[in-house]
Design a protein around this motif. Structure first.
Motif, PDB file in Angstrom:
ATOM      1  N   UNK A   1       0.818  -1.212   0.000  1.00 21.58           N
ATOM      2  CA  UNK A   1       0.000   0.000   0.000  1.00 21.58           C
ATOM      3  C   UNK A   1       0.854   1.265   0.000  1.00 21.58           C
ATOM      4  N   UNK A   2       2.085   1.162   0.507  1.00 18.26           N
ATOM      5  CA  UNK A   2       2.967   2.323   0.599  1.00 18.26           C
ATOM      6  C   UNK A   2       3.812   2.524  -0.654  1.00 18.26           C
ATOM      7  N   UNK A   3       3.845   1.548  -1.551  1.00 17.47           N
ATOM      8  CA  UNK A   3       4.681   1.660  -2.739  1.00 17.47           C
ATOM      9  C   UNK A   3       4.121   2.704  -3.685  1.00 17.47           C
ATOM     10  N   UNK A   4       5.027   3.485  -4.242  1.00 14.66           N
ATOM     11  CA  UNK A   4       4.634   4.505  -5.203  1.00 14.66           C
ATOM     12  C   UNK A   4       4.417   3.836  -6.553  1.00 14.66           C
ATOM     13  N   UNK A   5       3.296   4.137  -7.214  1.00  8.55           N
ATOM     14  CA  UNK A   5       3.078   3.532  -8.531  1.00  8.55           C
ATOM     15  C   UNK A   5       4.156   3.962  -9.518  1.00  8.55           C
ATOM     16  N   UNK A   6       4.482   3.073 -10.424  1.00  5.98           N
ATOM     17  CA  UNK A   6       5.504   3.384 -11.419  1.00  5.98           C
ATOM     18  C   UNK A   6       4.956   4.370 -12.438  1.00  5.98           C
TER      19      UNK A   6
ATOM     20  N   UNK B   1       9.945   4.616 -15.689  1.00  5.72           N
ATOM     21  CA  UNK B   1      10.796   5.526 -14.918  1.00  5.72           C
ATOM     22  C   UNK B   1      11.854   4.749 -14.138  1.00  5.72           C
ATOM     23  N   UNK B   2      11.482   3.610 -13.594  1.00  4.70           N
ATOM     24  CA  UNK B   2      12.436   2.786 -12.828  1.00  4.70           C
ATOM     25  C   UNK B   2      13.547   2.256 -13.726  1.00  4.70           C
ATOM     26  N   UNK B   3      13.205   1.811 -14.932  1.00  3.89           N
ATOM     27  CA  UNK B   3      14.221   1.293 -15.848  1.00  3.89           C
ATOM     28  C   UNK B   3      15.173   2.399 -16.289  1.00  3.89           C
ATOM     29  N   UNK B   4      14.658   3.602 -16.512  1.00 11.70           N
ATOM     30  CA  UNK B   4      15.507   4.729 -16.892  1.00 11.70           C
ATOM     31  C   UNK B   4      16.425   5.103 -15.725  1.00 11.70           C
ATOM     32  N   UNK B   5      15.882   5.135 -14.519  1.00 11.59           N
ATOM     33  CA  UNK B   5      16.709   5.435 -13.339  1.00 11.59           C
ATOM     34  C   UNK B   5      17.793   4.371 -13.167  1.00 11.59           C
ATOM     35  N   UNK B   6      17.459   3.113 -13.411  1.00  8.76           N
ATOM     36  CA  UNK B   6      18.456   2.036 -13.327  1.00  8.76           C
ATOM     37  C   UNK B   6      19.539   2.185 -14.378  1.00  8.76           C
ATOM     38  N   UNK B   7      19.153   2.570 -15.597  1.00 10.93           N
ATOM     39  CA  UNK B   7      20.136   2.783 -16.664  1.00 10.93           C
ATOM     40  C   UNK B   7      21.077   3.927 -16.289  1.00 10.93           C
ATOM     41  N   UNK B   8      20.529   5.000 -15.751  1.00  8.67           N
ATOM     42  CA  UNK B   8      21.357   6.134 -15.331  1.00  8.67           C
ATOM     43  C   UNK B   8      22.338   5.688 -14.253  1.00  8.67           C
ATOM     44  N   UNK B   9      21.877   4.899 -13.288  1.00 10.44           N
ATOM     45  CA  UNK B   9      22.759   4.400 -12.220  1.00 10.44           C
ATOM     46  C   UNK B   9      23.872   3.538 -12.809  1.00 10.44           C
TER      47      UNK B   9
END
Length: 73
Positions: free
Chosen positions: A4-9, A52-60
């Protein structure tokens, strides 16, 4: 973190992806064809969006180096 606390992607448009990664459209699609950049999700015949998560992972990954080398500061 509870479900319930997870932010939607969020799904990002190409202009937002270009702004975040600092690359142009041609370079992004070239990297996708080389399997070095996350491909978009086709959400309609006329619209694609990136995770957004995949882009953030690529940046990392880029920050740490593709070979896993940490950048020394």
């Amino acid at each position: 973190m509870a479900e319930a606390e997870q932010v939607p992607e969020r799904l990002l448009r190409l202009d937002e992806v270009m702004r975040r990664v600092g690359l142009g459209k041609s370079m992004i699609y070239r990297l996708i064809s080389e399997r070095r950049f996350p491909p978009p999700y086709k959400i309609s015949p006329f619209a694609s969006r990136w995770s957004e998560r995949e882009i953030a992972g690529w940046i990392a990954d880029v920050k740490d180096g593709f070979e896993g080398k940490k950048r020394s500061i």
